[in-house]
Scaffold this motif. Structure first.
Motif, PDB file in Angstrom:
ATOM      1  N   MET A  63       0.832  -1.208   0.000  1.00 22.60           N
ATOM      2  CA  MET A  63       0.000   0.000   0.000  1.00 22.60           C
ATOM      3  C   MET A  63       0.868   1.260   0.000  1.00 22.60           C
ATOM      4  N   ALA A  64       1.981   1.235   0.740  1.00 24.30           N
ATOM      5  CA  ALA A  64       2.892   2.384   0.752  1.00 24.30           C
ATOM      6  C   ALA A  64       3.496   2.595  -0.635  1.00 24.30           C
ATOM      7  N   GLU A  65       3.865   1.511  -1.297  1.00 24.95           N
ATOM      8  CA  GLU A  65       4.441   1.618  -2.646  1.00 24.95           C
ATOM      9  C   GLU A  65       3.403   2.134  -3.643  1.00 24.95           C
ATOM     10  N   ILE A  66       2.184   1.644  -3.540  1.00 23.77           N
ATOM     11  CA  ILE A  66       1.110   2.110  -4.432  1.00 23.77           C
ATOM     12  C   ILE A  66       0.850   3.592  -4.204  1.00 23.77           C
ATOM     13  N   ASN A  67       0.816   4.023  -2.948  1.00 20.77           N
ATOM     14  CA  ASN A  67       0.604   5.445  -2.656  1.00 20.77           C
ATOM     15  C   ASN A  67       1.731   6.303  -3.222  1.00 20.77           C
ATOM     16  N   ARG A  68       2.973   5.819  -3.113  1.00 19.43           N
ATOM     17  CA  ARG A  68       4.105   6.561  -3.660  1.00 19.43           C
ATOM     18  C   ARG A  68       3.973   6.714  -5.167  1.00 19.43           C
ATOM     19  N   LEU A  69       3.606   5.632  -5.841  1.00 25.01           N
ATOM     20  CA  LEU A  69       3.450   5.689  -7.295  1.00 25.01           C
ATOM     21  C   LEU A  69       2.273   6.576  -7.705  1.00 25.01           C
ATOM     22  N   LEU A  70       1.192   6.534  -6.952  1.00 21.54           N
ATOM     23  CA  LEU A  70       0.044   7.392  -7.253  1.00 21.54           C
ATOM     24  C   LEU A  70       0.397   8.870  -7.100  1.00 21.54           C
ATOM     25  N   LYS A  71       1.181   9.191  -6.083  1.00 17.52           N
ATOM     26  CA  LYS A  71       1.620  10.579  -5.919  1.00 17.52           C
ATOM     27  C   LYS A  71       2.465  11.020  -7.110  1.00 17.52           C
ATOM     28  N   TRP A  72       3.363  10.138  -7.558  1.00 16.45           N
ATOM     29  CA  TRP A  72       4.208  10.446  -8.712  1.00 16.45           C
ATOM     30  C   TRP A  72       3.355  10.664  -9.957  1.00 16.45           C
ATOM     31  N   LEU A  73       2.373   9.792 -10.168  1.00 12.15           N
ATOM     32  CA  LEU A  73       1.479   9.946 -11.319  1.00 12.15           C
ATOM     33  C   LEU A  73       0.648  11.223 -11.225  1.00 12.15           C
ATOM     34  N   MET A  74       0.235  11.582 -10.035  1.00 11.55           N
ATOM     35  CA  MET A  74      -0.542  12.812  -9.850  1.00 11.55           C
ATOM     36  C   MET A  74       0.304  14.036 -10.210  1.00 11.55           C
TER      37      MET A  74
END
Length: 96
Positions: A63-74
Motif C-alpha cells: 500500500m505504501a508503494e502504491i501510494n508513492r506511485l500514485l503521488k508520482w502519477l498525480m
C-alpha cells in the motif's frame, strides 16, 4: 494409545508373519515419528498468527508503494496538464 500399539503389533505378527521383536521396533518407531510431526493446536495458532502478521506487513508495504506511485502519477499529470493549458493559452494569445 497402548491398545493401538498392541493392535498394530498383533497385525504385524499374526497376519503378516513378522518377528515379534521387529514388529515391536517398527510399531514404536512409527508411533515416535508420528508424534514428532504432530501439530498441536497451540503451535498451529502461533504459526497462523505469525503468518497473518507477515501478510499484514506485506500488505502495508504494498500500500505504501502504491501510494508513492500514485503521488508520482498525480504530479506528472498535473505537470503535463498545466503544460497543455499553457500551450493552449499561448496559442490563443498569439492568434488574437
Amino acid at each position: 494409545m497402548a491398545i493401538n500399539r498392541l493392535r498394530f503389533h498383533n497385525i504385524l505378527v499374526q497376519d503378516m508373519g513378522a518377528p515379534s521383536r521387529s514388529a515391536t521396533e517398527l510399531v514404536d518407531e512409527g508411533i515416535e515419528v508420528s508424534t514428532d510431526t504432530l501439530v498441536t493446536e497451540h503451535a498451529f495458532r502461533e504459526e497462523m498468527a505469525s503468518f497473518r502478521a507477515e501478510i499484514a506487513s506485506f500488505r502495508a508495504e504494498m500500500m505504501a508503494e502504491i501510494n508513492r506511485l500514485l503521488k508520482w502519477l498525480m504530479v506528472a499529470g498535473v505537470t503535463i496538464g498545466g503544460s497543455i493549458i499553457a500551450l493552449l493559452i499561448a496559442l490563443l494569445v498569439r492568434g488574437l
